[in-house]
Design a protein around this motif. Sequence first.
Motif, PDB file in Angstrom:
ATOM      1  N   GLN A  69       0.822  -1.208   0.000  1.00  0.00           N
ATOM      2  CA  GLN A  69       0.000   0.000   0.000  1.00  0.00           C
ATOM      3  C   GLN A  69       0.855   1.256   0.000  1.00  0.00           C
ATOM      4  N   GLY A  70       1.988   1.193   0.702  1.00  0.00           N
ATOM      5  CA  GLY A  70       2.863   2.356   0.785  1.00  0.00           C
ATOM      6  C   GLY A  70       2.437   3.283   1.904  1.00  0.00           C
ATOM      7  N   PRO A  71       3.042   4.463   1.995  1.00  0.00           N
ATOM      8  CA  PRO A  71       2.712   5.417   3.055  1.00  0.00           C
ATOM      9  C   PRO A  71       1.221   5.731   3.083  1.00  0.00           C
ATOM     10  N   GLU A  72       0.674   5.766   4.291  1.00  0.00           N
ATOM     11  CA  GLU A  72      -0.765   5.930   4.453  1.00  0.00           C
ATOM     12  C   GLU A  72      -1.298   7.229   3.864  1.00  0.00           C
ATOM     13  N   MET A  73      -0.509   8.286   3.975  1.00  0.00           N
ATOM     14  CA  MET A  73      -1.021   9.596   3.584  1.00  0.00           C
ATOM     15  C   MET A  73      -1.050   9.792   2.071  1.00  0.00           C
ATOM     16  N   ASP A  74      -0.472   8.873   1.320  1.00  0.00           N
ATOM     17  CA  ASP A  74      -0.309   9.099  -0.107  1.00  0.00           C
ATOM     18  C   ASP A  74      -1.195   8.185  -0.947  1.00  0.00           C
ATOM     19  N   ASP A  75      -1.727   8.723  -1.998  1.00  0.00           N
ATOM     20  CA  ASP A  75      -2.453   7.963  -3.000  1.00  0.00           C
ATOM     21  C   ASP A  75      -1.638   7.998  -4.277  1.00  0.00           C
ATOM     22  N   VAL A  76      -1.241   6.838  -4.770  1.00  0.00           N
ATOM     23  CA  VAL A  76      -0.318   6.766  -5.907  1.00  0.00           C
ATOM     24  C   VAL A  76      -0.859   7.488  -7.130  1.00  0.00           C
ATOM     25  N   ASP A  77      -2.148   7.337  -7.411  1.00  0.00           N
ATOM     26  CA  ASP A  77      -2.725   7.990  -8.591  1.00  0.00           C
ATOM     27  C   ASP A  77      -2.662   9.507  -8.459  1.00  0.00           C
ATOM     28  N   ILE A  78      -2.951  10.001  -7.243  1.00  0.00           N
ATOM     29  CA  ILE A  78      -2.891  11.449  -7.019  1.00  0.00           C
ATOM     30  C   ILE A  78      -1.461  11.948  -7.183  1.00  0.00           C
ATOM     31  N   ILE A  79      -0.514  11.181  -6.626  1.00  0.00           N
ATOM     32  CA  ILE A  79       0.895  11.574  -6.729  1.00  0.00           C
ATOM     33  C   ILE A  79       1.344  11.637  -8.186  1.00  0.00           C
TER      34      ILE A  79
END
Length: 899
Positions: A882-892
């Motif tokens: 999932q990666g870091p909780e605060m981040d959304d891959v698509d948004i990034i």
Amino acid sequence: MRLIAFSLVFIFSYLVCYAQKQLQPILEVPAKSEISIINEDGTSVLPSGRTLTPAGELIRITHDPFGLAISPDGKKAISLHNGVFTVIHTSDLDATRVPSYDRSIVSPLSDGSFLGVAFDPDNKTIYLSGGDNGAVIVYDVEQMIRIDSISLNGVVDGKNFEDSFTSDLVYQNNELLVLDRGNFRMVRYDLHKKKITASIPVGRQPFGLAISPDHKKAFVANVGMYSYSLIEGLTEENYNEMLISRHPYADNSKESIEGTIIDGKTIPGVGDPLSPDAMSVFTIDLTTNTVINKYKTGSQIGEMVEDAEVVGGASPNSIAVGEQYLYVTNATNDNIAVIDHKIGEIVKHIPVEIDQRIDRYRGSLPFGITLSKDEKTLYVALLGMNAVAVIDIKSEKTLGLIPTGWGPTRVRLSEDEKEMYVISCRGLGAGPNGGEGFVAPPQGTYIGDIQLGSFQKIAIPNSSQLASYTKQTIDNTFREVMADPTDPNPLPIYPGAKESPIKHIVYITKENRTFDEVFGQMEGVNGDKSLARFGINAEHTLPDSLRSGIEIMKVTPNHHKAAKQFALSDNFYCDSDASIHGHHWMVGVIPNEWVESNSSVDKTAKLFSPAPGRRFPGSTGSMDPEDYAEIGGLWEAMERKGLEFYNFGEANETAHVRETWSDTLTGAAHGVMVPMQKALFSRTSTNYAGYNMNIPDQFRMNQFEEEFTKMWLKGEEEMPSLITVQIPNDHTASPRPEDGYFSSASFVADNDLAVGRILHFLSRTTYWKDMLVIITEDDPQGGVDHIDAHRSILMMAGPYVKRGQISHTHANFGSILKTIYNILGVPYVNQYDVTASLLQDFFTSIPDYTPYTVEPHDPRVFNADKAMQRYNKWVDWKSIMQGPEMDDVDIIKKEFKNN
């Protein structure tokens, strides 16, 4: 038409001139496009990318010679190594190793040896420092037999001395003067009476010794900074309960000077670094056996040198004496102290000059020194420059440089001063230690053993020959090339040339692997697949009992995937042989004469001994105060620039720490109180395990992700410009099947998964858009390679790293530091930084923000859950993916595209 033609010519000429005007000179190593190679009859290429063309005649001898003596008749030379000495006939350079490889000549040195060697006037009897056993060995080099062993231990003037450690020694008038680094003293031994006649206290870690021409005074150079203490009340019985989990204080702080309290325990201070006993030169009156002068040579801690504060002691180490003046090499300061020993004053310092383009930087490291009979000329072995400097005393000018082997340590003149003799600790380098056609030498294949030292005989050059030698030495060290500061490449050509789009660097250090072991089978590289025991098809690394039916095993799938997705070098070399050197080089501190010699000698720590020198730090994964460079290294450079940095795991390991599976806060537990570099102390995690092979790299990754998230993702702080991370388990250790480590490959697989995890994690943070990740090894000592035993791993990852790139540029630690300094606009620190290869072929000006996705490990090679079970933890794959909780891959990704 003529007007048009003239105009076009004018415009073209203007553009050419304008373009040329934009180009600026930078310095790089001469072998930027070559691989490391040994050529005994020509030019050798070192791991640094510097070249060697040794002057005169050269023979290769056992590795790491640090002592040298010439017989009174000039016919023999003795070079002293650790537990070995070499007898060399100066006429034909015929050499005999003691002990011989076939054991027909046995060694008289049972516990190593250190620095000291001297001839008796009879030309056949030699006196050898026994090092760790606290003895002087007396040996007949004609009959090849040991005559006697003289112990420094025992009662002198009512005081009992134990645990002596023999250092340098000098013969005079049927007596020996001997330095004891264990008890911080000089011993006088009467060879006729066969007894110790005096014991004179000197400074810390006495290293160099010389006698005045009238034999009335002795001079001692002390390279030690502190007399290290234990936690108050620490005993052998309560040792494990009393240890603290970290370095106790920053160097040269109120706490380090006066002491402090940690976890309710009283921590003694180590005192003032400007103490007269610290890094000093003592004069002893031999008529009274008393110290009559103490000199603090070189630049002193706290002084300013070209707008930078001095943080390291001068490291005065070797001495040459004339009728009136004493000459002392200050390794850290690249200069020679001149002391009038008749009036007892330091009168001046003579700088060692190399070339005006690099003289402002340190790194020549003056070590051995010899004075001509007319007292007009000094000959100085430059450990860091691969040369002997010829210095005119009256004018204080360096007349020239004479090329030597790698790392010259001592220089001596023949009686008629027509020749000089030079020993170098690394000779011509190591060369390959495996692969097709490699034949193992009698000493074995370990990097430190195959890297033979050298002995040179060189005719004293006239002025014309010296000028030629000087040019050759400079050409061996660097070349000036023209580069465009406006080049769009994200790696500027020098600090401040332009602003780089890269703002954050993560510098990851691993342990002990060579290139071929991991990447030898990869397509497109200069590799040897037969050596790829830690590759992705390495079933032979498992024990037979576990190998049945297994055809393909993935040991390093993340290394291979990341190398293909980002960039890899197949021409990178560690300057280091082992961790002791590696953790200095990688943070921009060139190992000085103390680190080099101390790391190459057998030594036993005795923490509860009355001999204070037995608690010496020892030089390992930490930077000890004896090791500091004049203005520091990477940490201090960042601090001077005002850039923030943070450290996970580096510099936590001194030589005497405990390392158990439960020492998870820093990987170590400390009993001997050793300061940490002041710039680093407050910027180092106290909840991240550094080097400790009992702790899984997966545990470290949990610690890293938690602290990174807390501070820079969920916290208010911005990620620092530089983060250093130690991931050490590819060092390997003895198998622990009960913990999921079935073989040495298991530790490498643990490390590989950690590399994949950290790239996966970082590439899903908001900082990825302007991040560079550098991955390397601190040393190559555990592995084999068909090009050179120093060849190791350098990978880079990030949006501005060229995809699928295999760099063939010759690179070393200086190249890595040059990359960091140039990107962050931090001024260079030493000569290796400024002359290193510029690695622009790793980069592209067109970013690709695609994140990295971790590859699962092969549970047949390494069982991650077993490794974590004693901590009641496991590898949480769902959370990792999932990666870091605060981040959304698509948004990034969308943010990256907008940027």
